[in-house]
Every structure is written in C-alpha cells, then in structure tokens.
Design an enzyme around this catalytic site. Structure first.
Site, short mmCIF file in Angstrom:
data_model
loop_
_atom_site.label_atom_id
_atom_site.label_comp_id
_atom_site.label_asym_id
_atom_site.label_seq_id
_atom_site.Cartn_x
_atom_site.Cartn_y
_atom_site.Cartn_z
N PRO A 205 10.64 46.24 35.18
CG PRO A 205 8.60 47.26 34.72
CD PRO A 205 9.50 46.17 34.25
CG PHE A 206 7.60 47.11 39.30
CD1 PHE A 206 7.60 48.24 40.09
CD2 PHE A 206 6.90 47.13 38.10
CE1 PHE A 206 6.90 49.38 39.71
CE2 PHE A 206 6.19 48.26 37.71
CZ PHE A 206 6.19 49.39 38.52
CB SER A 207 14.00 43.60 38.89
OG SER A 207 13.52 43.30 37.60
CD GLU A 223 0.34 42.76 38.15
OE1 GLU A 223 -0.82 43.06 38.45
OE2 GLU A 223 0.70 41.60 37.85
CE LYS A 239 -5.06 38.26 36.15
NZ LYS A 239 -4.32 37.01 36.30
#
Length: 419
Positions: A205-207, A223, A239
């Site tokens: 989702p955070f590419s 993340e 984590k």
C-alpha cells in the site's frame, strides 16, 4: 490549471504514467497498489523549485521553505537527518548519495482516485493525451546482475545479535532494530523494469518509484510512518512478520502471528514509543491506540500492525512533528536515543534513505509518509544497487531465527535480481 479526466482501467493507466515519466529527471510516483489507502496514485513530475540539504539545520531551513507559499511538495527524509534528538552518526561509506532531506514542488501534479484523474499543470489536456498515447520504450539496459553480496556474514550477524542481547539483558535498551545491507556493484539497471517486477511480486500500500537525477528509490513498503489530516495525526508501526505459505491455511498463520509472544512484545514496545513521541506534539489526553496487534496479510508475508493517533496542538509545524517522531520507532527501538547509538555502533552501512520516509505534503499542509523498507536503492553514476533488511531484537529473540527473518524480508528483492 486543474482538470478532471476519467479512466476505465486503473492498472493500465498507471503503467502508461510510468512510461510517460521516463522523460523526467526528477519525479515521485506513489502507488497504493489497490489497497484502501486514500489515493490510488499520486504523482509529482518535473521541478518548479526544490530544497536539498544534509546540514544540521536542514529541518529549520525546510520549514522556511514550506512557509513561503501553499503548494504540493514531494520528497524524502533520510535516516541520518538531524532532529532534536541530536544523534551524532559516524562516517560510513556511501555509494548511493541520497541527501538527508530533499523535497520538490512539481511542475505537474497528478492524482488518481476511483477512476478519476485530476491533473494540475499548464496544459492539462495535452499531458493527459500524451500519457494515454505513450508506448513503453525498449529498455536501454541488459538486466545482468553479478552475485549479490552482503556487508555481514551469517556468523558475524549471529555474533552481533548476541552482543545486542547483552545490552538488552543489562537494561541498556528494550528493543533494537538491527539491519544489514545487501548490494551489487557495477550494475546497469532499468529502474522502471525492476520496479514493475517488484510490484508484481510484492504489491504493497505504500509503494513508490522516486528519482532525483541519478538516484533512484524502488519501494514496496507495507508501512505508514505518519499521516496528518487537519488536526489529526496517525502512525501505524509494523512489528511482527510471518512468512506466508501458499499451501497453508492463511487463518492459522494469522493466528500464529497474533499469538507470538516475541512479536507482541516487539509491537507493544514500539506502540508505547509512538505514543510517547506523539504526546510531545498532541493535545493532552488525545493520544490513543486505535488498534493493537492488527494482523494484515500481503502476498509474501503476514504483518502485525498497530495504529496510534492523536489531536495536534495548535501552531505545531511540520518541523516540530518530524523532530518529535523521526526516525520512526519501528526502525529504531526503545529508548530511541540509546538504540540509535547502538545502531550506529553495530551496523556496517549508512542507512541513508532506507528506513527514512517518502511521501508528500499537500497545499493544505496535510501529509502522508511511508517507512522506506522492502526497497531497492540505485545510483546510476556509481552503478551501485543496494537493499537492506532487518528486524526488531528483544530479550526473546533467537539469533538464528532473526537471521532467517532478515533473509525472508529480503527474499522478494533477491528473487527479482537473481531471476
């Protein structure tokens, strides 16, 4: 000028945008990979004005740059960026040369959400037509990679972890994130081709694909570091990682991760650290844990993700938020200052943009940044390609299992380079 356009196939359009971006020496392509994460795609291309600094006063000067006018900015924060923690980092060899802080105001802004494209630029229609008509040029490079090397051997890694556990047993720290670097020298790579392969193998989702002249970041991060929306701020530390096996029952794997004492210990420690960081910039009593030990599944792994939020104090500036929260707790450990000193002592490589943050600040002053993990860094001038992997070390950690987990996190990238 600002104009809306409709697209019928989001994935096809994203690929066309990537092909179109090949003409720009600086750009930022942020892709949510179909996960529900706000925008489907955000792109800044071309440079109207930029800010570049690796000095101790970089954040203060960047705040002045932000204050000049309301506008979109794209860029990154490097791990060694000087913040209020005043950590002194020792010199380590660097062949990637990312600055500690770089942001640019784009000439062209493009956002995509629910099949609607919004372009802000001088000639929006011409840009949209150019994107739609673009065809992928042939790669200029042979994808030939020599043997992937590591800065740390297995035996050395195990020895270092045993030394770190002595620090934990003495109470010097409660958790420490330890990373190792893998690298390839003399590489002529096509970053666009590698980024496509990375996203095919490990959509997250955070590419992002990010270029500053000869410096490239190919990122497939799961993340979020920190997001601001009006007076609300959230952080979502990860984590806890468990390999996903296609032939196994995924629900059993998810339960196994949720019940892992070691992973829960890591996660709750970083949640406490994030709560403490946010409390420095948020209204008293507003910081809360929205979700603890959330289990989320991705193509390669299951992850344990928690969400912490708060309501910002009035007059808090961007530099105040970064001073209070960066580097992120999931990539340092607790207590933050002590573990950063240990990281500097025991890690063999400069982190640079790795374990930093990539993202944007919009014209309203809201922003969203990821954690730069599961990423390749490449410098075309030095022909050096690098990626790092690691994990949180606690009193419960087993050195052999930590070694295996670091290899698991590097697996997707290794397979891309070795295929």
């Amino acid at each position: 000028m600002r104009r809306n356009f409709a697209v019928s196939d989001t994935n096809v359009f994203k690929q066309k945008v990537l092909n179109w971006l090949k003409q720009f020496s600086t750009f930022c392509f942020l892709d949510s990979s179909q996960y529900q994460n706000g925008y489907d795609l955000i792109v800044g291309a071309g440079v109207s004005e930029s800010f570049n600094s690796s000095t101790p006063d970089a954040l203060d000067n960047f705040q002045l740059f932000i204050n000049k006018k309301a506008r979109w900015l794209f860029g990154h924060l490097g791990y060694e960026l000087a913040t209020s923690e005043k950590i002194s980092h020792s010199y380590k060899n660097d062949q990637l040369f990312f600055p500690d802080l770089f942001f640019f105001e784009p000439e062209i802004l493009l956002t995509l959400k629910h099949g609607e494209v919004i372009i802000e630029a001088t000639d929006t229609e011409e840009i949209f037509n150019n994107i739609q008509q673009t065809v992928p040029p042939e790669s200029k490079y042979e994808q030939q990679f020599q043997q992937i090397e590591s800065k740390i051997s297995r035996n050395e890694y195990l020895s270092i972890l045993n030394q770190l556990k002595q620090h934990l047993q003495r109470g010097d720290c409660y958790e420490i994130n330890f990373c190792q670097e893998f690298f390839v020298k003399n590489v002529l790579a096509d970053p666009f081709s590698l980024f496509n392969k990375l996203c095919e193998k490990s959509p997250n989702p955070f590419s992002g694909l990010y270029r500053i002249d000869d410096k490239w970041l190919l990122c497939a991060s799961p993340e979020r570091f920190i997001k601001k929306e009006k007076d609300q701020i959230i952080s979502q530390p990860i984590k806890g990682t468990l390999q996903r096996h296609q032939n196994n029952d995924p629900e059993k794997e998810r339960v196994a991760l949720l019940q892992s004492e070691k992973d829960r210990a890591e996660n709750v420690m970083v949640v406490d650290l994030v709560r403490n960081d946010l409390s420095r910039i948020c209204e008293e009593g507003s910081v809360k844990v929205d979700e603890l030990f959330g289990i989320y599944s991705f193509p390669q792994v299951h992850q344990m993700i928690s969400t912490v939020s708060g309501r910002l104090k009035r007059e808090v500036k961007f530099k105040d938020i970064i001073n209070a929260t960066f580097p992120m707790g999931s990539m340092t450990g607790a207590p933050k200052v002590k573990v950063m000193q240990l990281i500097d002592q025991y890690e063999k490589s400069k982190r640079g943009i790795f374990s930093g943050a990539l993202g944007y600040i919009n014209a309203d002053g809201d922003f969203d940044f990821n954690v730069v993990i599961r990423s390749m860094m490449y410098n075309q001038s030095t022909q050096y390609l690098s990626f790092q992997a690691g994990g949180g070390i606690t009193i419960y950690s087993d050195a052999e299992k930590e070694w295996e987990e670091s290899l698991l996190k590097a697996k997707a990238i290794k397979e891309i380079l070795e295929s």
